[in-house]
Structures are given as structure tokens and as C-alpha cells.
Design an enzyme around this catalytic site. Structure first.
Site, PDB file in Angstrom:
ATOM      1  N   LYS A 181      43.245  26.694  37.768  1.00 42.74           N
ATOM      2  CA  LYS A 181      42.345  27.652  38.409  1.00 42.74           C
ATOM      3  C   LYS A 181      41.027  26.947  38.706  1.00 42.74           C
ATOM      4  O   LYS A 181      40.372  26.423  37.798  1.00 42.74           O
ATOM      5  CB  LYS A 181      42.117  28.846  37.484  1.00 42.74           C
ATOM      6  CG  LYS A 181      41.141  29.860  38.060  1.00 42.74           C
ATOM      7  CD  LYS A 181      41.022  31.088  37.183  1.00 42.74           C
ATOM      8  CE  LYS A 181      40.007  32.057  37.737  1.00 42.74           C
ATOM      9  NZ  LYS A 181      39.843  33.233  36.882  1.00 42.74           N
TER      10      LYS A 181
ATOM     11  N   LYS B  88      45.543  28.573  41.627  1.00 44.83           N
ATOM     12  CA  LYS B  88      44.628  29.561  42.197  1.00 44.83           C
ATOM     13  C   LYS B  88      43.321  28.889  42.591  1.00 44.83           C
ATOM     14  O   LYS B  88      42.774  28.143  41.778  1.00 44.83           O
ATOM     15  CB  LYS B  88      44.362  30.624  41.147  1.00 44.83           C
ATOM     16  CG  LYS B  88      43.396  31.687  41.577  1.00 44.83           C
ATOM     17  CD  LYS B  88      43.128  32.620  40.453  1.00 44.83           C
ATOM     18  CE  LYS B  88      42.028  33.560  40.868  1.00 44.83           C
ATOM     19  NZ  LYS B  88      41.561  34.376  39.796  1.00 44.83           N
TER      20      LYS B  88
HETATM   21  C1  PBG Z   1      38.963  36.274  36.255  1.00 48.02           C
HETATM   22  C2  PBG Z   1      39.603  36.365  37.562  1.00 48.02           C
HETATM   23  C3  PBG Z   1      39.047  36.062  38.819  1.00 48.02           C
HETATM   24  C4  PBG Z   1      40.016  36.345  39.759  1.00 48.02           C
HETATM   25  C5  PBG Z   1      41.132  36.793  39.084  1.00 48.02           C
HETATM   26  N1  PBG Z   1      40.862  36.774  37.724  1.00 48.02           N
HETATM   27  C6  PBG Z   1      37.731  35.671  39.271  1.00 48.02           C
HETATM   28  C7  PBG Z   1      36.840  34.695  38.695  1.00 48.02           C
HETATM   29  O1  PBG Z   1      37.226  33.710  38.082  1.00 48.02           O
HETATM   30  O2  PBG Z   1      35.669  34.950  38.897  1.00 48.02           O
HETATM   31  C8  PBG Z   1      39.839  36.155  41.228  1.00 48.02           C
HETATM   32  C9  PBG Z   1      40.789  36.841  42.088  1.00 48.02           C
HETATM   33  C10 PBG Z   1      40.422  36.906  43.504  1.00 48.02           C
HETATM   34  O3  PBG Z   1      39.422  36.342  43.989  1.00 48.02           O
HETATM   35  O4  PBG Z   1      41.163  37.583  44.215  1.00 48.02           O
HETATM   36  N2  PBG Z   1      39.282  37.373  35.462  1.00 48.02           N
END
Ligand code: PBG
Length: 337
Positions: free
Chosen positions: A201, A254
């Protein structure tokens, strides 16, 4: 790699296989199915709420009572799985709503599993939506403390499992999170609950609209001490490898679109299902450009989802899930090529 023999052109004419729609359909290498889709759903405290997220047209925050209809609609379209994000009314420095029996996710899980038991319900496991500071764990000396956060993660997953989660998806990028979660689930009698780890991520600008939707923007600093540097891909190999050793059943990359190379690398390197998160910014860009009349939103959506599939994703978490499911059901999706 196959090498063509000397006499290439005019013997080789790739256009023969593009002559009409039938032949193009016959030789198409990639297909998108309902079974590939996971639909993200935002749930916030309250009653009778369905509030559109301004930067994500067509995506709403629902109160638990109203989310049932949304999930039934997804089910009726043939979508097999949802992932839940909770927005609690009470935030504190630990994010305690996330592991409370009365938490927003816990109450919603019970309702959903009662009303729509056939839906496979995944929970996002993190703290940023639940903490007053918006970071993904416990803050010590201005940064997220890894090992203290693991303790709270254990409480959160066990609580989700007790209230009916079918799978948990830790997204906080803490070291050792998969191992901690696996142990906690096993000890609590949930050895059958799989883990889909957000393994690679990245610290991405594409999360912008989500942070509005989930009220989870960090109050200070950023997430670069725990999320990955967008320039790295060998590090993604390491993160995925470690998560699999720790017990991840499914690994995730991601965002998706700017990381297709990473999806492909993970798919080719590891024998586990690969999920890709087509994140909020990727959705909003298409919706915004469509609104301006700058591109064809549906064709762009289809092309993006097929590219993620082509790169190697077995599962795609996408805000387009309902929209694309409708095209699949009408048998129209491949008319968009
Ligand atoms: C963190 C989380 C995030 C997303 C999913 N889970 C955001 C972040 O790290 O700030 C992002 C999902 C998206 O942008 O669609 N709980």
C-alpha cells in the site's frame, strides 16, 4: 518468448483478428466477471442517512439502517462481496470505537449478516477513521507506534469476527500486523477467517477523495512512515513476501492504476490470489472528466478495470462495482471496446 520466423509481413497481418466484433470477441484475452468485484461501502453513525460524497458522485455514506438496501441492491446485481468502512461519531486518540461491541462496524455487521446473510462481508481493519488525529494507530512522539498499534489491531479483528465478519482486511501497513492478527483470530477460535492484507500500500495522492468520505485525513504530518514510497517495486516484493509468511491468504496492491507493474510482479511471483484496489482518486478522476465532457466515462471505466485484470488482479475493489455489474448483467460490457 516466441520469435516469428523470417517471413513476417505480409504473411503476418495482425489486423485479420480485428476485422469485426465477433472475431475480436473470440480472441479477447481478458474478461471481467461479477466474481472479480468487491464493493466498498461507507457506513456512518446515525439514522436514515444517505449522503452523497461530493468528490465521488454515485457513492454515499449510509447509516446502518439505510445500508441494508444498498447491500441488497449489490446482491441483486450479482456482487458477491462488500468491504465495510466505518465512520464513528466518537473519535479518540486510540480509535476505541473500532474495537467496541457498540462500534459502528460491529452494529452494522450484525444487521447486514441478519438481513443479507448471503453477502460475503469483509471489514477494513485500520484506525484512521476512528482516531481524533486521523493516523492509522497509536501516536507516540509524533509517529505511529508499531507494536502498541498491533495490540489494538488484535482487539479490532477479534471484535469484527465475533460480530460476523467473513474476512478481515488490515490496511494500516504496520510491520507484523498479519502475524498479530492471525494469532489473535486463532486464539479466539476464528482460525477459519481469512486475511486479505493490504500488503503493498503506497503513500498515494489518489486517496484524497476517500479521506473526505471517511473523515480520515491525518491532522498532522502524513503517512509516509508507514505507507510505501511510490517509486519502489522491489520493496513491494518484500512486503508481500513477509505478509504471506505471516499468514496472509490474499494480498493486495493499492492503488491499482498507477501500480499495474506491481500487480503483475506480485501475480507472477506468488501463489496466492491478488487483489487490487481501484481507489477513490481513480474513480473521481473519471467521474470529473466525464462531467466536463472530456472523456467517455463508461468506456474509460471498462478500460481501466480490464487493465487491472490484465495486469493480474484476481479481485478488484472498486467504487464502479455496481455500475460495471449492470453492464455485465446486460451482456453489454464488451461492447465498450
Ligand atoms: C485506510 C484506508 C485508506 C483507503 C482504504 N483504507 C486511506 C488511507 O490510507 O488514507 C483508501 C481507499 C481509497 O482511496 O479509495 N483505512
Amino acid at each position: 518468448m516466441f520469435i516469428f520466423p523470417d517471413s513476417d509481413f505480409p504473411i503476418q497481418r495482425p489486423r485479420r483478428l480485428r476485422k469485426n466484433k465477433n472475431i475480436r470477441d473470440l480472441v479477447r484475452e481478458t474478461h471481467l466477471h461479477l466474481e472479480d468485484l468487491i464493493y466498498p461501502v461507507f457506513i456512518q453513525d446515525g439514522k436514515n442517512l444517505k449522503i452523497e460524497i461530493p468528490s465521488m458522485p454515485g457513492i454515499y455514506r449510509f447509516s446502518p439502517d439505510r445500508v441494508i438496501d444498498e447491500i441488497k441492491e449489490a446482491r441483486d446485481l450479482g456482487i458477491k462481496a462488500v468491504i465495510l468502512f466505518g465512520i464513528p461519531s466518537h473519535k479518540d486518540d486510540m480509535g476505541s470505537d473500532s474495537f467496541s461491541d457498540q462500534g459502528i462496524i460491529q452494529r452494522s455487521l450484525e444487521l447486514i449478516k441478519k438481513e443479507v446473510p448471503e453477502m460475503f462481508v469483509i471489514t477494513d481493519v485500520c484506525f484512521c477513521e476512528y482516531t481524533s488525529h486521523g493516523h492509522c494507530g497509536v501516536i507516540v512522539n509524533g509517529d505511529v507506534d508499531n507494536d502498541l498499534t498491533l495490540e489494538n489491531l488484535k482487539k479490532q479483528v477479534v471484535s469484527h469476527a465475533r460480530h460476523g465478519a467473513d474476512m478481515v482486511a488490515p490496511s494500516g501497513m504496520m510491520d507484523g500486523m498479519v502475524k498479530a492478527i492471525r494469532q489473535a483470530l486463532d486464539e479466539a477460535g476464528f482460525s477459519h477467517i481469512p486475511i486479505m492484507a493490504y500488503s503493498a500500500k503506497y503513500a498515494s495522492a489518489f486517496y484524497g477523495p476517500f479521506r473526505d468520505a471517511a473523515e480520515s485525513a491525518p491532522a498532522f504530518g502524513d503517512r509516509r512512515t508507514y505507507q510505501m514510497d511510490p517509486s519502489n517495486s522491489r520493496e513491494a516484493f518484500k512486503e508481500v513476501y513477509l505478509d504471506i509468511l505471516e499468514g496472509a491468504d490474499i494480498v493486495m496492491v493499492k492503488p491499482a492504476l498507477a501500480y499495474l507493474d506491481v500487480i503483475k510482479m506480485v501475480k507472477e511471483s506468488f501463489p496466492v490470489p491478488v487483489a487490487a484496489y481501484n481507489v477513490s482518486g481513480e474513480y473521481s478522476m473519471v467521474k470529473a472528466a466525464e462531467k466536463l465532457g472530456w472523456l467517455d466515462g463508461k468506456r474509460t471505466m471498462v478500460e481501466i478495470l480490464y487493465s487491472i485484470k490484465r495486469a493480474g488482479a484476481d479481485l478488484i475493489l472498486t467504487y464502479f462495482a455496481k455500475e460495471v455489474a449492470k453492464l455485465i448483467n446486460k451482456g453489454e460490457i464488451e461492447n465498450y471496446f
